[in-house]
Design an enzyme around this catalytic site. Structure first.
Site, PDB file in Angstrom:
ATOM      1  N   LYS A 163      -0.631 -59.476  39.479  1.00 29.35           N
ATOM      2  CA  LYS A 163      -0.314 -60.444  38.448  1.00 29.35           C
ATOM      3  C   LYS A 163       0.508 -61.546  39.087  1.00 29.35           C
ATOM      4  O   LYS A 163       1.354 -61.273  39.970  1.00 29.35           O
ATOM      5  CB  LYS A 163       0.494 -59.765  37.337  1.00 29.35           C
ATOM      6  CG  LYS A 163      -0.301 -58.715  36.576  1.00 29.35           C
ATOM      7  CD  LYS A 163      -1.355 -59.359  35.693  1.00 29.35           C
ATOM      8  CE  LYS A 163      -2.058 -58.323  34.825  1.00 29.35           C
ATOM      9  NZ  LYS A 163      -2.989 -58.953  33.874  1.00 29.35           N
ATOM     10  N   ASP A 188      -4.288 -62.404  38.879  1.00 29.79           N
ATOM     11  CA  ASP A 188      -4.479 -62.619  37.440  1.00 29.79           C
ATOM     12  C   ASP A 188      -3.259 -63.338  36.887  1.00 29.79           C
ATOM     13  O   ASP A 188      -2.139 -62.820  36.941  1.00 29.79           O
ATOM     14  CB  ASP A 188      -4.671 -61.263  36.736  1.00 29.79           C
ATOM     15  CG  ASP A 188      -5.029 -61.416  35.255  1.00 29.79           C
ATOM     16  OD1 ASP A 188      -5.118 -62.566  34.771  1.00 29.79           O
ATOM     17  OD2 ASP A 188      -5.226 -60.380  34.591  1.00 29.79           O
ATOM     18  N   LYS A 262     -14.136 -56.924  28.850  1.00 30.77           N
ATOM     19  CA  LYS A 262     -13.356 -55.862  28.211  1.00 30.77           C
ATOM     20  C   LYS A 262     -14.015 -55.629  26.869  1.00 30.77           C
ATOM     21  O   LYS A 262     -14.064 -56.571  26.047  1.00 30.77           O
ATOM     22  CB  LYS A 262     -11.907 -56.307  27.969  1.00 30.77           C
ATOM     23  CG  LYS A 262     -11.085 -56.519  29.217  1.00 30.77           C
ATOM     24  CD  LYS A 262      -9.680 -56.976  28.862  1.00 30.77           C
ATOM     25  CE  LYS A 262      -8.860 -57.223  30.128  1.00 30.77           C
ATOM     26  NZ  LYS A 262      -7.548 -57.808  29.832  1.00 30.77           N
ATOM     27  N   GLY A 290      -9.298 -53.901  31.928  1.00 28.68           N
ATOM     28  CA  GLY A 290      -8.615 -52.799  31.259  1.00 28.68           C
ATOM     29  C   GLY A 290      -7.496 -53.315  30.379  1.00 28.68           C
ATOM     30  O   GLY A 290      -7.050 -54.468  30.523  1.00 28.68           O
TER      31      GLY A 290
HETATM   32  O1  OSB Z   1      -5.083 -59.399  31.805  1.00 27.76           O
HETATM   33  O2  OSB Z   1      -6.279 -57.863  32.556  1.00 27.76           O
HETATM   34  C1  OSB Z   1      -5.309 -58.211  31.908  1.00 27.76           C
HETATM   35  C2  OSB Z   1      -3.282 -55.163  30.811  1.00 27.76           C
HETATM   36  C3  OSB Z   1      -2.948 -55.517  29.527  1.00 27.76           C
HETATM   37  C4  OSB Z   1      -3.338 -56.765  29.055  1.00 27.76           C
HETATM   38  C5  OSB Z   1      -4.078 -57.621  29.865  1.00 27.76           C
HETATM   39  C6  OSB Z   1      -4.427 -57.243  31.150  1.00 27.76           C
HETATM   40  C7  OSB Z   1      -4.000 -56.011  31.643  1.00 27.76           C
HETATM   41  C8  OSB Z   1      -4.230 -55.559  33.006  1.00 27.76           C
HETATM   42  C9  OSB Z   1      -4.191 -54.064  33.260  1.00 27.76           C
HETATM   43  O3  OSB Z   1      -4.392 -56.284  33.952  1.00 27.76           O
HETATM   44  C10 OSB Z   1      -5.533 -53.486  33.488  1.00 27.76           C
HETATM   45  C11 OSB Z   1      -5.524 -51.968  33.433  1.00 27.76           C
HETATM   46  O4  OSB Z   1      -5.304 -51.366  34.478  1.00 27.76           O
HETATM   47  O5  OSB Z   1      -5.757 -51.405  32.348  1.00 27.76           O
HETATM   48 MG    MG Z   2      -6.689 -60.402  32.848  1.00 28.87          MG
END
Ligand code: OSB
Ligand code: MG
Length: 369
Positions: A163, A188, A262, A290
């Protein structure tokens, strides 16, 4: 399939470590578990609306309301021949994709169990194993981040996603590239930047990233096309994509060259498959994102990622990367070669651990005929 009873459980699972992103810090994850009883089978789904409206406008209370007052009443007591028929009966509800996806997932599981086949088979999956990656929150120190990455690579994960947020970006990418020159690495931003930050992304373009996920506005498609034009690195959209129509707009405008699917964000496996098929026809790779799901939601993501055009490792990690104890048996594990097995038993292919589910349930409501 006669829909006899539908139960909602508001669950709260404590994360093994806090998850820090440009949107804030999460210590636990609140979701809704949906249980559908029909024709002697039980289907399970997970709605990934969270406790806060920071990733999406949906929250547990909004999804609860839409499920309880609109989606469930539209199908309860009906004899439904397919998931499509259920979707048609609540088609006039606009938006609220996470609410819809939770119910749809439970219906897919129930239909698959009725037919005695796995969810993967039911939705057209072709892989027995999927490639998996891990999404790492913003860390306090560079040394801490490097140690975490080493640990995940040792467990087998095929790619690392970190992130980023303004001021917490290039130095992390630079350090990881220096330490791990060949690994698959992506970032991300969760919409933390604007086009005024273009120079940061031009610099990031030199680090051989697999993709840059959702750098700009959470509903934006147009500005991303301007940014993509200036970069070699593919942009991947997450937040901006809620449907096949959004996907078509993004691909036709060259706003991104990869899509994160997703099921929760696009309303379920049905829309996910439409997006998957369209992207396959356009040579656009997809991967499964996820939402820190429990094993119930994870099982659905694993099944989805078994479709042929999911060619990049997903944000689908082992249960223990998120929670001390998962609510399914067996828990999801990562093989030493960085793959995860796609369950073969009927439906989601894992048992719900009722004792553990009861422990994490904050409130529940059931409607029956
Ligand atoms: O932006 O992908 C995202 C988790 C919660 C909300 C948004 C995101 C995420 C993750 C975690 O990046 C992904 C996971 O391992 O479930
Ligand atoms: Mg994302």
């Amino acid at each position: 399939m006669k829909i006899e009873r539908i139960e909602l459980r508001h669950v709260k699972l404590v994360l093994v470590s806090p998850f820090v992103t440009s949107m804030g810090i999460e210590y636990d994850e609140e979701h809704i578990i949906v249980r559908v009883d029909a024709d002697g089978v039980t289907g399970w789904g997970e709605s990934v609306a969270e406790g806060t409206p920071f990733y999406s406008y949906e929250t547990v209370p909004t999804a609860w309301h839409i499920l309880k007052d609109f989606l469930i009443p539209s199908i309860l007591g009906k004899d439904i021949a397919s998931v499509d028929e259920a979707i048609a009966s609540y088609a006039k509800v606009r938006g609220h994709m996470m609410a819809k996806a939770g119910l749809e997932a439970a219906l897919w599981d129930a239909f698959a169990k009725t037919r005695g086949i796995s969810l993967s088979q039911m939705i057209g999956g072709t892989r027995k194993k999927i490639d998996v990656g891990v999404s790492i929150g913003i860390q306090d120190s560079m040394a801490g981040l490097i140690t975490k990455v080493e640990g995940y690579l040792a467990e087998g994960y095929k790619r690392i996603k970190i992130k980023i947020a303004p001021g917490l970006d290039l130095q992390f990418v630079e350090a990881l590239r220096r330490e791990f020159p060949g690994m698959l690495l992506q970032v991300d931003a969760n919409s933390a930047y604007t086009l005024n930050d273009i120079d940061i992304f031009k610099k990031m373009d030199n680090y051989n990233l697999s993709l840059i996920e959702q750098p700009l506005g959470y509903e934006d498609i147009y500005d991303h096309s301007k940014l993509q034009r200036e970069l070699k690195t593919p942009i991947c959209l997450d937040e901006s994509i809620h449907s096949l129509d959004d996907t078509r707009a993004a691909i036709e405008l060259d706003s991104c060259r990869i899509i994160n699917i997703k099921p929760g964000r696009v309303g379920g496996f049905t829309e996910s498959k439409l997006i998957h098929n369209y992207c396959a026809s356009m040579n656009i790779p997809v991967w499964c994102g996820g939402m820190l799901e429990s094993g119930i939601g994870r099982a659905g993501n694993v099944a989805l990622a078994s479709l042929p055009n999911f060619t990049l490792p997903g944000d689908i990690s082992a249960s223990k990367r998120y929670y001390k104890t998962d609510i399914v048996i067996p828990e999801f594990v990562v093989n030493p070669d960085g793959t995860m097995d796609v369950p073969v038993k009927p439906g989601i292919g894992v048992e719900v651990n009722m004792r553990e589910l009861d422990k994490v349930t904050v409130r529940s409501v059931a409607q029956k005929i």
